[in-house]
Write an enzyme that holds these catalytic residues in place. Structure first.
Site, PDB file in Angstrom:
ATOM      1  N   ARG A  27      35.365  35.459  47.576  1.00  0.00           N
ATOM      2  CA  ARG A  27      35.470  35.739  46.139  1.00  0.00           C
ATOM      3  C   ARG A  27      34.104  35.706  45.453  1.00  0.00           C
ATOM      4  NH1 ARG A  27      40.779  35.341  44.671  1.00  0.00           N
ATOM      5  NH2 ARG A  27      40.075  36.710  43.053  1.00  0.00           N
ATOM      6  N   ARG A  31      33.891  37.216  40.145  1.00  0.00           N
ATOM      7  CA  ARG A  31      34.399  35.941  39.659  1.00  0.00           C
ATOM      8  C   ARG A  31      33.446  35.305  38.666  1.00  0.00           C
ATOM      9  NH1 ARG A  31      38.511  32.133  42.677  1.00  0.00           N
ATOM     10  NH2 ARG A  31      40.322  33.381  42.137  1.00  0.00           N
ATOM     11  N   ARG A  40      33.679  44.683  33.442  1.00  0.00           N
ATOM     12  CA  ARG A  40      35.142  44.739  33.436  1.00  0.00           C
ATOM     13  C   ARG A  40      35.746  44.885  32.037  1.00  0.00           C
ATOM     14  NH1 ARG A  40      38.869  42.442  36.418  1.00  0.00           N
ATOM     15  NH2 ARG A  40      40.156  43.234  34.754  1.00  0.00           N
ATOM     16  N   ASP A  76      41.786  44.051  46.015  1.00  0.00           N
ATOM     17  CA  ASP A  76      42.733  42.934  46.000  1.00  0.00           C
ATOM     18  C   ASP A  76      43.746  43.152  47.111  1.00  0.00           C
ATOM     19  OD1 ASP A  76      43.541  40.443  44.301  1.00  0.00           O
ATOM     20  OD2 ASP A  76      45.419  41.458  44.790  1.00  0.00           O
ATOM     21  N   TYR A 155      54.063  36.806  47.573  1.00  0.00           N
ATOM     22  CA  TYR A 155      54.050  37.399  46.221  1.00  0.00           C
ATOM     23  C   TYR A 155      55.232  38.348  46.002  1.00  0.00           C
ATOM     24  CZ  TYR A 155      49.389  35.480  45.625  1.00  0.00           C
ATOM     25  OH  TYR A 155      48.333  34.613  45.515  1.00  0.00           O
TER      26      TYR A 155
HETATM   27  O1  1CP Z   1      34.828  38.520  46.292  1.00  0.00           O
HETATM   28  C1  1CP Z   1      35.833  38.972  45.735  1.00  0.00           C
HETATM   29  O2  1CP Z   1      36.335  38.513  44.686  1.00  0.00           O
HETATM   30  C2  1CP Z   1      36.397  40.185  46.409  1.00  0.00           C
HETATM   31  C3  1CP Z   1      37.599  40.708  45.860  1.00  0.00           C
HETATM   32  C4  1CP Z   1      38.932  39.966  45.997  1.00  0.00           C
HETATM   33  C5  1CP Z   1      39.555  39.443  47.136  1.00  0.00           C
HETATM   34  C6  1CP Z   1      38.977  39.296  48.528  1.00  0.00           C
HETATM   35  C7  1CP Z   1      39.841  39.837  44.917  1.00  0.00           C
HETATM   36  C8  1CP Z   1      39.571  40.247  43.533  1.00  0.00           C
HETATM   37  N1  1CP Z   1      41.013  39.341  45.411  1.00  0.00           N
HETATM   38  C9  1CP Z   1      40.859  39.070  46.752  1.00  0.00           C
HETATM   39  C10 1CP Z   1      41.877  38.578  47.668  1.00  0.00           C
HETATM   40  C11 1CP Z   1      43.063  37.863  47.151  1.00  0.00           C
HETATM   41  N2  1CP Z   1      43.850  38.178  46.084  1.00  0.00           N
HETATM   42  C12 1CP Z   1      43.636  36.754  47.793  1.00  0.00           C
HETATM   43  C13 1CP Z   1      43.107  36.165  49.073  1.00  0.00           C
HETATM   44  C14 1CP Z   1      41.899  35.353  48.815  1.00  0.00           C
HETATM   45  C15 1CP Z   1      42.122  34.013  48.188  1.00  0.00           C
HETATM   46  O3  1CP Z   1      42.912  33.226  48.755  1.00  0.00           O
HETATM   47  O4  1CP Z   1      41.470  33.743  47.164  1.00  0.00           O
HETATM   48  C16 1CP Z   1      44.757  36.353  47.070  1.00  0.00           C
HETATM   49  C17 1CP Z   1      45.689  35.203  47.366  1.00  0.00           C
HETATM   50  C18 1CP Z   1      44.898  37.273  45.983  1.00  0.00           C
HETATM   51  C19 1CP Z   1      45.964  37.281  44.969  1.00  0.00           C
HETATM   52  C20 1CP Z   1      45.403  37.216  43.612  1.00  0.00           C
HETATM   53  N3  1CP Z   1      44.821  38.276  42.998  1.00  0.00           N
HETATM   54  C21 1CP Z   1      45.289  36.083  42.772  1.00  0.00           C
HETATM   55  C22 1CP Z   1      45.774  34.667  43.100  1.00  0.00           C
HETATM   56  C23 1CP Z   1      47.059  34.349  42.394  1.00  0.00           C
HETATM   57  C24 1CP Z   1      47.639  32.987  42.812  1.00  0.00           C
HETATM   58  O5  1CP Z   1      48.602  32.993  43.571  1.00  0.00           O
HETATM   59  O6  1CP Z   1      47.099  31.973  42.374  1.00  0.00           O
HETATM   60  C25 1CP Z   1      44.642  36.505  41.602  1.00  0.00           C
HETATM   61  C26 1CP Z   1      44.313  35.690  40.393  1.00  0.00           C
HETATM   62  C27 1CP Z   1      44.345  37.892  41.770  1.00  0.00           C
HETATM   63  C28 1CP Z   1      43.619  38.778  40.827  1.00  0.00           C
HETATM   64  C29 1CP Z   1      42.217  39.041  41.215  1.00  0.00           C
HETATM   65  N4  1CP Z   1      41.784  39.508  42.458  1.00  0.00           N
HETATM   66  C30 1CP Z   1      40.430  39.705  42.439  1.00  0.00           C
HETATM   67  C31 1CP Z   1      39.978  39.370  41.102  1.00  0.00           C
HETATM   68  C32 1CP Z   1      38.544  39.491  40.644  1.00  0.00           C
HETATM   69  C33 1CP Z   1      41.098  38.954  40.368  1.00  0.00           C
HETATM   70  C34 1CP Z   1      41.141  38.517  38.907  1.00  0.00           C
HETATM   71  C35 1CP Z   1      41.304  39.739  38.092  1.00  0.00           C
HETATM   72  C36 1CP Z   1      41.609  39.557  36.667  1.00  0.00           C
HETATM   73  O7  1CP Z   1      42.363  38.655  36.295  1.00  0.00           O
HETATM   74  O8  1CP Z   1      41.104  40.401  35.901  1.00  0.00           O
END
Ligand code: 1CP
Length: 352
Positions: A27, A31, A40, A76, A155
């Protein structure tokens, strides 16, 4: 791939000990960076993922800023589902939310009637973004990624984020046929997403089974591991990383019978203990505690040194966090960790 073959990350994945221990952060993109938040403004998450120029720029930001040894593609785990035509949104501050949760045998039958080949057909924006990224990265590798079938199902079945993933775990036992159909389909969807990234130039892949630690070892083996294996199989010679949180009791299973070149370890298990479980044929990745990113520097400095020292027990080590970068992290701290890890290699080299 040839371009990145001698990079520290790819060498470590093959089991070498390069002069520089590779370091990147899960991540790291999208972030904690102010330049990310600026880009964004006015764009929804999935819109950003499907805009090739924007996704490429967000992927490159942390590489330029921190000097990490790899980029992770900005996307994602639910993007391939969206490409398959599934109605999903990412809600700010919450995460992925599905319009129609997949709870019954009929729901599973309807979903799995979608041909996974649709993912490859709709993946043009993904291939374009990866193409832009690898052209800029030169000999620094891009890591492609996908969600593992269980974490995606957690999910889909729930309809959104959940703490214990009860509905997905219940389906395994209440209706094993539907579970296996769903997980098998998700494996094909994730494999198609990984293949698109590899075809466009990704040098390695990581399968995120973030929530696998909520499973008993018996359930992991019977209901999950075969599908994760299918998601990572058949990708050619590209090195594979397999990651989950809280996977101490299933760590050996996370090797997927030797298919994974590296296994990610969270902060709960010291890396020398993980290396003893994983054996001499697997690289370890991890395991800085994300909680310590906000500790005073001397505390974090000592912790990073200990992680690197314990990682020497493994055949090779890729330094990373035990889970993702917390959004409130000071980006300067991440840059300092990269500098520290790289300087430690030089000091060890001088001693020997
Ligand atoms: O470095 C990076 O951020 C690369 C991009 C990336 C990756 C590898 C994003 C962007 N998401 C992910 C993978 C991801 N997404 C995982 C596996 C990694 C981990 O365990 O952290 C998981 C579980 C998700 C699901 C997800 N997507 C969540 C978690 C929800 C929960 O259950 O708590 C969230 C908050 C997202 C949204 C998301 N994905 C990525 C971003 C930057 C965001 C936030 C976007 C926003 O709110 O605008």
């Amino acid at each position: 791939m040839l371009r990145t073959a001698d990079s520290p990350l790819i060498r470590a994945l093959r089991g070498d000990r390069p002069d520089r221990t590779p370091v990147w952060f899960m991540r790291q993109a999208g972030r904690s960076l102010p330049e990310y938040r600026e880009l964004r403004v006015g764009t929804r998450m999935l819109g950003a993922c499907l805009d090739p120029a924007l996704a490429a720029e967000i992927t490159l930001q942390p590489v330029r800023r921190h000097g990490v040894d790899a980029a992770i593609f900005f996307s994602d785990i639910v993007v391939p589902l969206r490409l398959a035509g599934v109605e999903v949104e990412i809600q700010p501050g919450r995460g992925p939310v599905f319009a129609d949760p997949i709870r019954t045998a009929d729901d599973v039958a309807r979903l799995t009637a979608i041909d996974p080949a649709r993912v490859a057909e709709a993946a043009g924006p993904i291939r374009d973004a990866v193409g832009i990224v690898v052209a800029e990265l030169g000999d620094t590798p891009l890591i492609g990624f996908a969600g593992a079938p269980f974490t995606l199902a957690a999910y889909l079945v729930e309809g959104g984020p959940s703490k214990e993933h009860l509905r997905a775990r219940a389906m395994m036992h209440a209706d094993p046929d539907s579970w296996h159909r769903l997980a098998g389909w998700l494996a094909q969807v994730s494999a198609a997403f990984l293949s698109a990234q590899i075809a466009a130039g990704a040098s390695a892949v990581q399968l995120f089974d973030s929530w696998a630690g909520s499973l008993s070892p018996g359930d992991y083996r019977a209901f999950v591991a075969p599908h994760s294996h299918a998601a990572l199989d058949g990708l050619g010679g590209v090195p594979r990383i397999h990651f989950g949180v809280g996977t101490g009791p299933i760590l050996a299973d996370m090797k997927l019978g030797g298919l994974a070149d590296a296994v990610g370890v969270d902060w709960r298990m010291p890396l020398d203990e993980a290396a003893a479980v994983l054996g001499a044929d697997t690289t370890v990745q991890g395991n800085i505690d994300p909680a310590l990113l906000s500790a005073p520097w001397p505390v974090l400095d000592a912790h990073v040194r200990e992680v690197v020292a314990r990682g020497r027990a493994a055949r090779a080590h890729i330094v990373n966090l035990g889970h993702g970068v917390p959004p409130e992290t000071d980006p300067g701290v991440l840059t300092r960790i990269v500098e520290l890890v790289h300087s430690l290699d030089r000091s060890v080299a001088r001693q020997s």
